[in-house]
Every structure is written in C-alpha cells, then in structure tokens.
Design a protein around this motif. Structure first.
Motif, short mmCIF file in Angstrom:
data_model
loop_
_atom_site.label_atom_id
_atom_site.label_comp_id
_atom_site.label_asym_id
_atom_site.label_seq_id
_atom_site.Cartn_x
_atom_site.Cartn_y
_atom_site.Cartn_z
N GLY A 81 0.81 -1.20 0.00
CA GLY A 81 0.00 0.00 0.00
C GLY A 81 0.85 1.26 0.00
O GLY A 81 0.59 2.21 -0.75
N VAL A 82 1.88 1.28 0.82
CA VAL A 82 2.78 2.43 0.85
C VAL A 82 3.50 2.59 -0.48
O VAL A 82 3.71 3.70 -0.98
CB VAL A 82 3.79 2.28 2.00
CG1 VAL A 82 4.80 3.43 2.00
CG2 VAL A 82 3.06 2.25 3.34
N ALA A 83 3.90 1.46 -1.09
CA ALA A 83 4.56 1.52 -2.40
C ALA A 83 3.64 2.12 -3.45
O ALA A 83 4.07 2.95 -4.26
CB ALA A 83 5.00 0.12 -2.81
N LEU A 84 2.38 1.73 -3.44
CA LEU A 84 1.44 2.26 -4.43
C LEU A 84 1.20 3.75 -4.22
O LEU A 84 1.17 4.53 -5.18
CB LEU A 84 0.12 1.50 -4.35
CG LEU A 84 -0.98 1.96 -5.32
CD1 LEU A 84 -0.51 1.79 -6.76
CD2 LEU A 84 -2.26 1.18 -5.08
N ILE A 85 1.04 4.17 -2.97
CA ILE A 85 0.84 5.59 -2.68
C ILE A 85 2.06 6.40 -3.12
O ILE A 85 1.93 7.51 -3.67
CB ILE A 85 0.56 5.79 -1.18
CG1 ILE A 85 -0.80 5.19 -0.82
CG2 ILE A 85 0.59 7.26 -0.81
CD1 ILE A 85 -1.11 5.23 0.66
N THR A 86 3.26 5.84 -2.92
CA THR A 86 4.47 6.54 -3.33
C THR A 86 4.51 6.75 -4.84
O THR A 86 4.86 7.84 -5.32
CB THR A 86 5.71 5.74 -2.89
OG1 THR A 86 5.67 5.57 -1.46
CG2 THR A 86 6.99 6.46 -3.26
N VAL A 87 4.16 5.72 -5.59
CA VAL A 87 4.18 5.84 -7.05
C VAL A 87 3.13 6.83 -7.53
O VAL A 87 3.40 7.69 -8.39
CB VAL A 87 3.97 4.45 -7.69
CG1 VAL A 87 3.84 4.58 -9.20
CG2 VAL A 87 5.14 3.53 -7.35
N THR A 88 1.92 6.75 -6.99
CA THR A 88 0.85 7.64 -7.44
C THR A 88 1.07 9.08 -7.00
O THR A 88 0.49 10.01 -7.59
CB THR A 88 -0.51 7.15 -6.92
OG1 THR A 88 -0.45 7.02 -5.49
CG2 THR A 88 -0.87 5.81 -7.52
N ALA A 89 1.91 9.31 -5.98
CA ALA A 89 2.17 10.67 -5.51
C ALA A 89 3.26 11.37 -6.30
O ALA A 89 3.52 12.56 -6.07
CB ALA A 89 2.56 10.65 -4.03
N LEU A 90 3.89 10.68 -7.25
CA LEU A 90 4.97 11.29 -8.02
C LEU A 90 4.52 12.52 -8.81
O LEU A 90 5.20 13.55 -8.78
CB LEU A 90 5.60 10.25 -8.94
CG LEU A 90 6.77 10.74 -9.80
CD1 LEU A 90 7.89 11.28 -8.92
CD2 LEU A 90 7.30 9.62 -10.68
N PRO A 91 3.38 12.49 -9.52
CA PRO A 91 2.94 13.71 -10.21
C PRO A 91 2.70 14.88 -9.26
O PRO A 91 3.00 16.03 -9.59
CB PRO A 91 1.65 13.28 -10.92
CG PRO A 91 1.76 11.80 -11.06
CD PRO A 91 2.49 11.34 -9.84
#
Length: 241
Positions: A81-91
């Motif tokens: 979950g943290v990994a997914l949030i990190t990727v989606t927060a890049l923009p």
C-alpha cells in the motif's frame, strides 16, 4: 591669483551606474547543470527505490481491490500500500516542485529550481521509507540489538539495499539545499541521527520490530554514499562566491 601655479584638479573616478563593475568575480555554477543533476539524482533514486520495494507485481491488483475488508489498512498499513501511494504521488511531487520554483523565481530567488527540487526530493525520497520502517513487524515484542555487525550477517540482499536507501535521498539532496551540510561527514552524522530517532521510535512504540545498531550503520552509510554521488555538484555550489 595669476602668479600662483595652477594645479590640475583631481577628479574622483566616475562609475557608470548602468555598467557592471564586478566583472572580476568568477561566474556562479550554471543553474541548468545543477538542475539536471538534481533531476538525474531523483530519477536514479526513484528507480532504486522501486527495485528495492519488493514484490510490486501485486501492486496493480490493489487498484481494483475492494476497500471494505480490511478497509483502509490495505493502503496505509501494508508494504504494498505504501509503495502504491508513493508511485501515485509522483505527479503531485513534481507539481509541488514546479510551483515552488515558479514562486521563487518570481521573488527573484537565485537557484530556484535547485532549491525546490531538493526540498521536494528529500521529502518524497525519505518519508515512504520511514513510513515502512514504522509499520508493525512480525517479531514477538520489541527487540533491541546493540551488538554491531551481529544482525548484518543475517540480513539478505534486499534488507541491506533497503537500509542503504532509507536516507539516500536525504544524503544526495541535503548538501544541494543546505550549504551547512556540504560535507560527507556531516551528512553521515545527519543520517545516523535520523536513524537513531527512527530505531528509538520502533522500540518505544512497541512495533514488534528489531531496533538494531546495524540498521543505524547501514542507514548512515547509505546517506554518506549518496552524498559522495552528488559531491561534484554541491562542492561547486558551496565554493561559488
């Protein structure tokens, strides 16, 4: 009187206000080169972080996972979950850096892009790792290990790489943002201090994890190695007048 010897008047040198009289000063380092260095560093750190985050092939499935069971814990309390949030927060991180740089340039701040990218990169590259470290573990209670190099022998490659990357973004970008940190030894001390705080929080909060001195050593080493990787850019910025 006419009999006196006429002496030529001494005139003070006149400077043209429209001219730049500081031509003897060496020019600062090119801002474009520094900006490219920061962007390249963020890209490298991002690739290494994604490579060390483990089995991310399960992450796309989480986009379609129902949230009613076990709820929001799937997103905020699990590794994937943290990994997914990190990727989606890049923009969002990129947009934040752009807004900060535009505001600084409008205010006449020099090196606006370097400062903004370094600040956002430190937060974006450090917070997810600290978040993961502070997730509950699978140990039977809080474990404290103060013998150096004992736990290091039992770590696999993924654990070692992950520990090295925890404060790598901080070590890479902090000297570019703060002139006072333009020293590998200071970055090492900063990384060690931050790691001690995180390991202490693990133990005090009873997160069922091992608070190990080897984690502190690896975290500090990762920050120092990252500072060495960016040394060519922050040394030039620190020595510029």
């Amino acid at each position: 009187m006419r009999g006196e010897t006429d002496t030529p008047a001494i005139r003070a040198p006149v400077f043209n206000e429209g001219m730049d009289n500081s031509t003897s000063l060496p020019p600062p380092a090119p801002a474009r080169r520094t900006r490219g260095a920061v962007i390249l560093g963020l890209a490298v750190l991002g690739v290494l972080a994604l490579a060390a985050l483990g089995p991310l092939r399960m992450t796309p499935k989480m986009l379609f996972m129902p949230l009613h069971t076990p709820g929001w814990y799937v997103w905020f309390g699990t590794f994937n979950g943290v990994a997914l949030i990190t990727v989606t927060a890049l923009p969002l991180a990129a947009l934040t850096a752009w807004v900060l740089a535009r505001r600084r340039r409008a205010a006449g701040v020099t090196s606006a892009w370097r400062l903004s990218l370094a600040e956002v990169g430190i937060v974006y590259g450090t917070v997810p790792w600290v978040w993961i470290i502070l997730l509950p573990g699978d140990e039977d209670g809080a474990v404290l290990s103060l013998v150096p190099l004992r736990d290091l022998a039992t770590m696999d490659a993924g654990q070692i790489i992950g520990n090295l990357l925890v404060f790598a973004a901080l070590g890479f970008l902090a000297p570019l943002r703060f002139t006072a940190l333009s020293s590998v030894w200071r970055v090492l001390a900063l990384g060690a201090g931050c790691s001690v705080l995180v390991e202490t929080a693990q133990y005090v909060l009873r997160l069922d994890r091992v608070s190990s001195v080897d984690d502190v050593l690896l975290n500090a080493a990762g920050a120092g190695l990252a500072a060495l990787a960016s040394r060519g850019w922050w040394r030039g910025s620190a020595e510029a007048p």
